[in-house]
Design a protein around this motif. Structure first.
Motif, short mmCIF file in Angstrom:
data_model
loop_
_atom_site.label_atom_id
_atom_site.label_comp_id
_atom_site.label_asym_id
_atom_site.label_seq_id
_atom_site.Cartn_x
_atom_site.Cartn_y
_atom_site.Cartn_z
N GLY A 114 0.99 -1.28 0.03
CA GLY A 114 -0.11 -0.66 0.29
C GLY A 114 0.82 1.53 0.18
N PHE A 115 2.22 0.60 -0.24
CA PHE A 115 3.05 2.43 -0.38
C PHE A 115 3.59 2.66 -1.80
CE2 PHE A 115 2.79 1.29 4.23
CZ PHE A 115 2.38 2.55 4.40
N ASP A 116 3.65 4.12 -1.56
CA ASP A 116 4.59 4.21 -3.30
C ASP A 116 5.00 2.78 -3.69
OD1 ASP A 116 3.21 5.80 -3.75
OD2 ASP A 116 4.25 7.41 -3.20
N PRO A 117 5.67 2.57 -4.61
CA PRO A 117 6.63 1.15 -5.37
C PRO A 117 8.09 2.02 -5.28
CG PRO A 117 4.83 1.70 -6.76
CD PRO A 117 4.41 2.31 -5.92
#
Lengths: 198, 127
Positions: A114-117
């Motif tokens: 759920g976090f920016d790749p």
């Protein structure tokens, strides 16, 4: 006496004397104004999901909690007292309490989902190293006590002052800072074991 | 500054010595320059900090839609509160009216007694 009675009656019917800003939006939402509620969701949903995700360690549970928080804002928004703090503080208190009450899932999904790749244009080796580090950090986070995770989550994504974050957790500023120090120390020890520091 | 002191500051203030208490910064920099293991620990803390500060992805459109759809199923409880407030107001008004009427009757009875006394005085024969 009459003013106090008036204020009490106004609050019972969900009206706000100041009549502006977030408090007014909450009051309007409390009277069934969907547009006001939509605006509040736009203002607070992302951060609520972010904090819940940091505490719970997975996206699906975080979205469930965020949905419940927003529904409480819709149905019980009249309980928010603007004289006692910002709406964000009230929402994060509900968020953290719901997260702490929730049973930990055995099949915890790595939080990185759920976090920016990582930036796909970067050096592949650097991307791989960052992904590995990210996975280790997420594992280390899930090993922290829930209140330490909550303190860390509020400090990272809550956009709160230290005093507000302490208030959300129901502790003194000193106790909140102590939770932060403990969580950082635990992460450091998990990622750089004490034996590696001669 | 000892290693333990350095690590305690690292946990309290983060990996950037510029954020540490001013009087400890030079000692921290000297220790870092002389100790490769502490540099490794500090660099790891820096990268961990960067990972933790990665912003969460925005809430999904599906979640927003679920929340907004649920508002039609669960209306806010203001009508109940309005009914409670109206009931309280009506009760308070009834009490006030009752008190006023009661007090008026007491005053009326008192006036009647006084008037009776005056009339009785007038009806008494003059000496």
């Amino acid at each position: 006496m009459m003013r106090a009675l008036t204020m009490t009656l106004l609050r019972l019917v969900g009206r706000d004397e100041a009549g502006d800003g977030e408090a007014a939006l909450v009051a309007r939402a409390g009277r069934g104004d969907c547009r006001a509620f939509e605006r509040l969701v736009a203002l607070h949903l992302d951060r609520t999901v972010g904090v819940a995700q940091r505490v719970l360690g997975n996206r699906a549970d975080a979205e469930d909690v965020a949905q419940e928080v927003m529904m409480r804002l819709w149905t019980h928004g009249h309980r928010f007292d603007p004289s006692r703090g910002r709406l964000a503080t009230w929402l994060y208190r509900i968020t953290v309490n719901l997260c702490l009450d929730r049973r930990p899932r055995l099949d915890t999904v790595p939080m990185a989902e759920g976090f920016d790749p990582p930036d796909a244009r970067a050096d592949p080796e650097a991307v791989l190293l960052e992904s590995e580090l990210r996975a280790r950090v997420e594992r280390a986070m899930t090993g922290l006590p829930a209140r330490q995770r909550a303190a860390l989550a509020l400090s990272l994504h809550g956009d709160l002052t230290t005093a507000e974050a302490a208030d959300v957790l129901g502790v003194t500023v000193g106790a909140y800072e102590s939770l932060l120090v403990q969580s950082r120390a635990a992460l450091r020890l998990a990622l750089v074991p004490a034996g590696d520091v001669p | 500054m000892t290693r333990d002191e350095f690590l305690a500051h690292l946990d309290r203030h983060g990996p950037d010595p510029e954020c540490w208490p001013r009087e400890r910064r030079d000692a921290a920099r000297r220790l870092l320059a002389a100790d490769p293991m502490l540099r490794m620990v500090r660099d790891t803390a820096w990268r961990v900090d960067a990972v933790l500060r990665t912003p969460p992805l925005p809430a999904s459109a599906a979640l927003r839609a679920r929340i907004l759809a649920a508002t039609t199923a669960r209306p806010p409880d203001w009508p109940v509160r309005f009914a409670i407030a109206s009931g309280l107001l009506a009760s308070a008004a009834s009490l006030l009216v009752g008190f006023y009427i009661g007090a008026s009757e007491v005053r009326l009875a008192d006036a009647e007694n006084r008037l009776g006394a005056i009339v009785a005085g007038l009806e008494e024969p003059l000496p």
